[in-house]
Each structure stands twice: as C-alpha cells, then as structure tokens.
Design an enzyme around this catalytic site. Sequence first.
Site, PDB file in Angstrom:
ATOM      1  N   ASP A  67       0.827  -1.214   0.000  1.00  0.00           N
ATOM      2  CA  ASP A  67       0.000   0.000   0.000  1.00  0.00           C
ATOM      3  C   ASP A  67       0.858   1.259   0.000  1.00  0.00           C
ATOM      4  O   ASP A  67       2.060   1.198   0.240  1.00  0.00           O
ATOM      5  CB  ASP A  67      -0.967  -0.002   1.196  1.00  0.00           C
ATOM      6  CG  ASP A  67      -0.287  -0.220   2.548  1.00  0.00           C
ATOM      7  OD1 ASP A  67       0.955  -0.317   2.594  1.00  0.00           O
ATOM      8  OD2 ASP A  67      -1.013  -0.288   3.551  1.00  0.00           O
ATOM      9  N   ASN A 136      -8.539   0.149  13.419  1.00  0.00           N
ATOM     10  CA  ASN A 136      -9.932  -0.105  13.026  1.00  0.00           C
ATOM     11  C   ASN A 136     -10.105  -1.470  12.357  1.00  0.00           C
ATOM     12  O   ASN A 136     -11.147  -1.755  11.775  1.00  0.00           O
ATOM     13  CB  ASN A 136     -10.416   1.000  12.073  1.00  0.00           C
ATOM     14  CG  ASN A 136      -9.581   1.057  10.796  1.00  0.00           C
ATOM     15  OD1 ASN A 136      -8.627   0.283  10.640  1.00  0.00           O
ATOM     16  ND2 ASN A 136      -9.938   1.942   9.891  1.00  0.00           N
ATOM     17  N   HIS A 138      -8.235  -2.529   9.795  1.00  0.00           N
ATOM     18  CA  HIS A 138      -7.845  -2.570   8.374  1.00  0.00           C
ATOM     19  C   HIS A 138      -6.569  -3.382   8.181  1.00  0.00           C
ATOM     20  O   HIS A 138      -5.770  -3.545   9.109  1.00  0.00           O
ATOM     21  CB  HIS A 138      -7.734  -1.168   7.765  1.00  0.00           C
ATOM     22  CG  HIS A 138      -6.525  -0.367   8.147  1.00  0.00           C
ATOM     23  ND1 HIS A 138      -6.441   0.993   7.967  1.00  0.00           N
ATOM     24  CD2 HIS A 138      -5.319  -0.724   8.691  1.00  0.00           C
ATOM     25  CE1 HIS A 138      -5.260   1.420   8.370  1.00  0.00           C
ATOM     26  NE2 HIS A 138      -4.570   0.413   8.825  1.00  0.00           N
ATOM     27  N   GLU A 143     -10.213  -0.829   4.267  1.00  0.00           N
ATOM     28  CA  GLU A 143     -10.889  -0.250   5.420  1.00  0.00           C
ATOM     29  C   GLU A 143     -12.186  -1.007   5.728  1.00  0.00           C
ATOM     30  O   GLU A 143     -12.715  -1.707   4.862  1.00  0.00           O
ATOM     31  CB  GLU A 143     -11.207   1.225   5.131  1.00  0.00           C
ATOM     32  CG  GLU A 143      -9.976   2.085   4.805  1.00  0.00           C
ATOM     33  CD  GLU A 143      -9.129   2.425   6.033  1.00  0.00           C
ATOM     34  OE1 GLU A 143      -9.170   1.690   7.043  1.00  0.00           O
ATOM     35  OE2 GLU A 143      -8.394   3.431   5.986  1.00  0.00           O
TER      36      GLU A 143
HETATM   37  C1  F6R Z   1       0.877  -0.091   6.322  1.00  0.00           C
HETATM   38  C2  F6R Z   1      -0.286  -0.980   6.478  1.00  0.00           C
HETATM   39  C3  F6R Z   1      -1.244  -0.718   7.566  1.00  0.00           C
HETATM   40  C4  F6R Z   1      -0.606  -0.952   8.943  1.00  0.00           C
HETATM   41  C5  F6R Z   1      -1.594  -0.737  10.080  1.00  0.00           C
HETATM   42  C6  F6R Z   1      -0.931  -0.843  11.443  1.00  0.00           C
HETATM   43  O1  F6R Z   1       1.672  -0.491   5.233  1.00  0.00           O
HETATM   44  O2  F6R Z   1      -0.446  -1.883   5.709  1.00  0.00           O
HETATM   45  O3  F6R Z   1      -2.367  -1.540   7.396  1.00  0.00           O
HETATM   46  O4  F6R Z   1      -0.104  -2.253   8.999  1.00  0.00           O
HETATM   47  O5  F6R Z   1      -2.195   0.515   9.990  1.00  0.00           O
HETATM   48  O6  F6R Z   1       0.012   0.199  11.587  1.00  0.00           O
HETATM   49  P1  F6R Z   1       1.004   0.240  12.847  1.00  0.00           P
HETATM   50  O7  F6R Z   1       1.870  -0.955  12.729  1.00  0.00           O
HETATM   51  O8  F6R Z   1       1.798   1.526  12.683  1.00  0.00           O
HETATM   52  O9  F6R Z   1       0.156   0.217  14.048  1.00  0.00           O
END
Ligand code: F6R
Length: 248
Positions: A67, A136, A138, A143
């Site tokens: 992403d 959340n 995701h 999402e």
């Molecule tokens: C980022 C991604 C997101 C994160 C998620 C958790 O490349 O794929 O889905 O894995 O938002 O983020 P952290 O690890 O910063 O809590």
Amino acid sequence: MRLSVFKTHDELSRSAAGHIIQLVIAKPNAVLCLATGNTPGLTYKHVVELAKKDQVDFSRARIISLDEWVDIPRTNPGSCYSFLHEHIFAPLEIHHEQINFFNGQAVDLIAECQQIDKKIHEVDGIDLMVLGIGMNGHIGFNEPGVSNNLKAHVAELDDATRVVGKKYFSGEVELKRGITLGISQILAAKKIIMLANGSSKSDIVKRTLEEEISNFIPASFVLNHPNSFIFLDELAAEKLSQRPSVNP
Ligand code: F6R
C-alpha cells in the site's frame, strides 16, 4: 490459522523475522509483500541483522507493494516506500529492479493498480505477506466495509486511519486516500503472517479473533487463510476471552 502469543514485541519480531529469512533461504527469488508501520519495524530490523549474520542473499528476492498514501511523494519519510527503503531495501541492498511499488502520486491511479495486478500475475503470486492490524481492523488500506473481492484499488481512508496515520509524518499532511492491494490478493498469498503488539491493539485483536469474520473487520478474513499465522505479544492478547499459552 495458527495463533502464537509471545512475551514481548521483540520476541514476536524475532520469530516473524525467522520466517522471512527461512523463506528467502529456501526460495531466493521469493516474492515478499510487506506492511509498513510501527508493528513490523522491529521484525525488519531482525531480518537485516539475521541476513547479515548468516549471509542470506536477498539479491534475487522480489518485492510487491502492499500500500501507499495517495498524493504523498515517495521521498517523504512518512511514505510506505520510504519506510521500507530505510528498513529493508537499503540495508539489504535490494535494488530498484527487484521492487514493484505503488506510486501514490501517479496521475493515473487506475493504471497504477492495473500494473501491480499484472505484476502479481507475472511473478506467479505472492509467497509471503506480512501484515499489521490497523486500529480499526484494516489490513493494507482495506478499510472496514471493503468488498473482499477487490484487487488493487484506491481507497477513501477511514476517519481513524486519517488521524492515526499522521503519526508517520513530521509535518502537517492531509491523508485522504490510499492505494492498496485488495483482500482477494492478500488472501491469494501463499503464506500470511499478521502481527499485532501493544495494548492499544488489544480491542481490535479481540474483535478480529472473536467476532464473526466479515468485511467490518477486514483483518478477520486472514483467519480463513489456510496458511496464515497471527503473532501477538502479551499486551495485544490481553483482552482475549481464552488466553492462549505464551510461546516459551
Ligand atoms: C501499512 C499498512 C497498515 C498498517 C496498520 C498498522 O503499510 O499496511 O495496514 O499495517 O495501519 O500500523 P502500525 O503498525 O503503525 O500500528
């Protein structure tokens, strides 16, 4: 799905790093798809240390983007590309030709999605997907409410993601959209390791593991994958109704 609980984030990260290293030893041209963020950073640090210690060759490994933030330059230290460049690509000398990454600033974002879809097909699928769970639920930028049959697509970010995402950036940024692989591509990976650490993730971890599998909690789809691993530290696991035993 196999669930493992580790005492600390560091132990979880060492174990996840071991899976990545073992794969690249067994299949030097493995196709890796790696989440960014606070959760997997320590895993990548251990990957780099292990690779250097055991001279594991990443020169044929291939990277597919999971992403990227739309409208954020790749050079911005908060971008997903910059994160992986700093933590994995530069230290392991993974070259440009080995990497297929979303350009969040592309004029034609649909074409950007199509080229990643095509690339995944060309490389015969993703061998290992490393995921983090968003606050959340995701995964990538899939999402809550997302359709589970999408491929790469542009996503309107959830309010929670817009707010939480600011932690990656030092200046003011407006985060509106993300470009991401879809759930169908994530679930088509040959192996998935999904990580969560810290008590801030304990509510969403409980919902992911104990509520019905649905697109309201995109991370819950990983439970249906036949070769998926969920790695938690004790803090992330603290609200589970049945406490799994902790890995020695
Ligand atoms: C980022 C991604 C997101 C994160 C998620 C958790 O490349 O794929 O889905 O894995 O938002 O983020 P952290 O690890 O910063 O809590």
